[in-house]
Write a protein that holds these residues in place. Structure first.
Motif, PDB file in Angstrom:
ATOM      1  N   ARG A  70     -38.928  47.752 -79.315  1.00  0.00           N
ATOM      2  CA  ARG A  70     -38.252  47.302 -80.541  1.00  0.00           C
ATOM      3  C   ARG A  70     -38.077  48.526 -81.440  1.00  0.00           C
ATOM      4  O   ARG A  70     -38.935  49.406 -81.458  1.00  0.00           O
ATOM      5  N   PHE A  71     -36.995  48.548 -82.193  1.00  0.00           N
ATOM      6  CA  PHE A  71     -36.803  49.696 -83.088  1.00  0.00           C
ATOM      7  C   PHE A  71     -36.598  49.200 -84.510  1.00  0.00           C
ATOM      8  O   PHE A  71     -36.215  48.054 -84.738  1.00  0.00           O
ATOM      9  N   SER A  72     -36.866  50.077 -85.436  1.00  0.00           N
ATOM     10  CA  SER A  72     -36.664  49.755 -86.841  1.00  0.00           C
ATOM     11  C   SER A  72     -36.449  51.072 -87.568  1.00  0.00           C
ATOM     12  O   SER A  72     -37.131  52.058 -87.282  1.00  0.00           O
ATOM     13  N   GLY A  73     -35.490  51.100 -88.466  1.00  0.00           N
ATOM     14  CA  GLY A  73     -35.263  52.343 -89.200  1.00  0.00           C
ATOM     15  C   GLY A  73     -34.480  52.079 -90.466  1.00  0.00           C
ATOM     16  O   GLY A  73     -33.716  51.117 -90.553  1.00  0.00           O
ATOM     17  N   THR A  74     -34.689  52.937 -91.462  1.00  0.00           N
ATOM     18  CA  THR A  74     -33.935  52.793 -92.716  1.00  0.00           C
ATOM     19  C   THR A  74     -33.159  54.075 -92.982  1.00  0.00           C
ATOM     20  O   THR A  74     -33.564  55.162 -92.569  1.00  0.00           O
ATOM     21  N   PHE A  75     -32.034  53.917 -93.656  1.00  0.00           N
ATOM     22  CA  PHE A  75     -31.151  55.062 -93.896  1.00  0.00           C
ATOM     23  C   PHE A  75     -30.478  54.877 -95.251  1.00  0.00           C
ATOM     24  O   PHE A  75     -30.011  53.779 -95.575  1.00  0.00           O
ATOM     25  N   ARG A  76     -30.404  55.945 -96.027  1.00  0.00           N
ATOM     26  CA  ARG A  76     -29.767  55.851 -97.354  1.00  0.00           C
ATOM     27  C   ARG A  76     -28.291  56.243 -97.259  1.00  0.00           C
ATOM     28  O   ARG A  76     -27.961  57.353 -96.855  1.00  0.00           O
ATOM     29  N   LEU A  77     -27.431  55.318 -97.637  1.00  0.00           N
ATOM     30  CA  LEU A  77     -25.987  55.584 -97.620  1.00  0.00           C
ATOM     31  C   LEU A  77     -25.582  56.306 -98.903  1.00  0.00           C
ATOM     32  O   LEU A  77     -26.204  56.124 -99.943  1.00  0.00           O
ATOM     33  N   PRO A  78     -24.510  57.125 -98.836  1.00  0.00           N
ATOM     34  CA  PRO A  78     -24.109  57.878-100.042  1.00  0.00           C
ATOM     35  C   PRO A  78     -23.574  56.990-101.171  1.00  0.00           C
ATOM     36  O   PRO A  78     -23.700  57.317-102.338  1.00  0.00           O
ATOM     37  N   THR A  79     -22.968  55.847-100.810  1.00  0.00           N
ATOM     38  CA  THR A  79     -22.438  54.936-101.841  1.00  0.00           C
ATOM     39  C   THR A  79     -23.148  53.592-101.710  1.00  0.00           C
ATOM     40  O   THR A  79     -23.284  53.076-100.601  1.00  0.00           O
ATOM     41  N   ILE A  80     -23.602  53.039-102.837  1.00  0.00           N
ATOM     42  CA  ILE A  80     -24.329  51.755-102.819  1.00  0.00           C
ATOM     43  C   ILE A  80     -23.410  50.652-102.293  1.00  0.00           C
ATOM     44  O   ILE A  80     -22.363  50.385-102.890  1.00  0.00           O
ATOM     45  N   PRO A  81     -23.788  49.989-101.176  1.00  0.00           N
ATOM     46  CA  PRO A  81     -22.895  48.962-100.632  1.00  0.00           C
ATOM     47  C   PRO A  81     -22.878  47.667-101.447  1.00  0.00           C
ATOM     48  O   PRO A  81     -21.854  47.011-101.564  1.00  0.00           O
ATOM     49  N   ARG A  82     -24.062  47.290-101.986  1.00  0.00           N
ATOM     50  CA  ARG A  82     -24.122  46.019-102.738  1.00  0.00           C
ATOM     51  C   ARG A  82     -24.734  46.280-104.111  1.00  0.00           C
ATOM     52  O   ARG A  82     -25.936  46.121-104.309  1.00  0.00           O
ATOM     53  N   PRO A  83     -23.890  46.698-105.085  1.00  0.00           N
ATOM     54  CA  PRO A  83     -24.445  47.071-106.402  1.00  0.00           C
ATOM     55  C   PRO A  83     -25.049  45.894-107.161  1.00  0.00           C
ATOM     56  O   PRO A  83     -25.844  46.073-108.077  1.00  0.00           O
ATOM     57  N   ASN A  84     -24.670  44.657-106.784  1.00  0.00           N
ATOM     58  CA  ASN A  84     -25.106  43.498-107.586  1.00  0.00           C
ATOM     59  C   ASN A  84     -26.403  42.860-107.119  1.00  0.00           C
ATOM     60  O   ASN A  84     -26.792  41.818-107.633  1.00  0.00           O
ATOM     61  N   ILE A  85     -27.065  43.449-106.111  1.00  0.00           N
ATOM     62  CA  ILE A  85     -28.303  42.801-105.674  1.00  0.00           C
ATOM     63  C   ILE A  85     -29.373  42.918-106.759  1.00  0.00           C
ATOM     64  O   ILE A  85     -29.421  43.894-107.493  1.00  0.00           O
ATOM     65  N   LYS A  86     -30.211  41.881-106.853  1.00  0.00           N
ATOM     66  CA  LYS A  86     -31.127  41.771-107.989  1.00  0.00           C
ATOM     67  C   LYS A  86     -32.522  42.302-107.674  1.00  0.00           C
ATOM     68  O   LYS A  86     -33.079  42.032-106.625  1.00  0.00           O
ATOM     69  N   CYS A  87     -33.066  43.017-108.653  1.00  0.00           N
ATOM     70  CA  CYS A  87     -34.400  43.615-108.508  1.00  0.00           C
ATOM     71  C   CYS A  87     -35.339  43.043-109.574  1.00  0.00           C
ATOM     72  O   CYS A  87     -34.908  42.716-110.676  1.00  0.00           O
TER      73      CYS A  87
END
Length: 230
Positions: free
Chosen positions: A60-77
């Motif tokens: 199984r694999f798992s990985g995270t990667f930071r994209l140069p432009t935010i894909p979903r700016p409206n997600i809530k934190c």
């Protein structure tokens, strides 16, 4: 790693995705399809089908990667913070909860589930993160939303943007993966770059890299899918 996506095809497909989302007519196959502008900002995602891969046997694999432009700016934190972090969150308009607020939930599974559902992700101060299991039980972990640590010297806004622009690929028991690479309010070139980077990153996680990728489609939330890799 070389990019295996055909640039001309990718550009045409992204143009069609955006045109459809803006209510224009596009040609799909040999038919003309009339687009429809929705009253919310649609997310653009890629859907990937793997091949020559056995989810039971292969690692199984798992990985995270930071994209140069935010894909979903409206997600809530929501910031689960100490006094200083809660004050900072207040200043930049982010919802926050203190230890006392979490204690009020009284480990009630329904309330914790409701909290997990309300937000897309959580940040937590270092002195809070250790207490989360004790205060809330396993609810956030089960929802796949265990908080990201915000160290005392880190910039909160920068951390929020980092989490918003980070994508995650995780192999479960299915051969299909999907991940957000943008939204229909973004520039075409930003979506193209995010798509290329996300695809290359996924290939780098796979045993046989691009040979493990069968097809890749790109689509907006309500639009038809366009194949960008065969």
């Amino acid at each position: 790693m070389s990019n295996k996506l055909n640039s001309a095809l990718l550009e045409k497909c992204v143009s069609d995705v955006l045109a459809f989302a803006h209510g224009e007519t596009i040609t799909k196959g040999s038919e003309e399809v009339k687009g429809k502008k929705r009253n919310f900002t649609e997310t653009v995602e890629i859907q990937i089908t793997l091949k020559n891969y056995d989810p039971q046997r292969d690692k199984r694999f798992s990985g995270t990667f930071r994209l140069p432009t935010i894909p979903r700016p409206n997600i809530k934190c929501c910031m689960l913070g100490n006094a200083a972090h809660c004050e900072q969150a207040d200043r930049i308009g982010i919802d926050h909860m203190s230890v006392d607020d979490l204690k009020k939930l009284n480990k009630n599974k329904k309330l914790v589930k409701k909290l997990a559902k309300k937000y897309d992700f959580f940040l937590a101060s270092d002195n809070m993160i250790k207490q989360i299991p004790r205060l809330l039980g396993p609810g956030l972990t089960k929802a796949g939303k265990f908080p990201t640590l915000l160290a005392s010297g880190e910039d909160m806004q920068e951390k929020v943007d980092e989490v918003k622009s980070t994508i995650k690929f995780q192999m479960k028991k299915v051969m299909c993966l999907n991940v957000a690479v943008g939204n229909v309010a973004m520039e075409k070139q930003e979506i193209i770059v995010n798509t290329q980077l996300a695809s290359n990153f996924l290939a780098s996680l796979l045993k046989k890299q691009w040979q493990n990728i069968g097809q890749i489609y790109i689509k907006s939330t309500m639009g038809p899918s366009q194949q960008i890799y065969f």
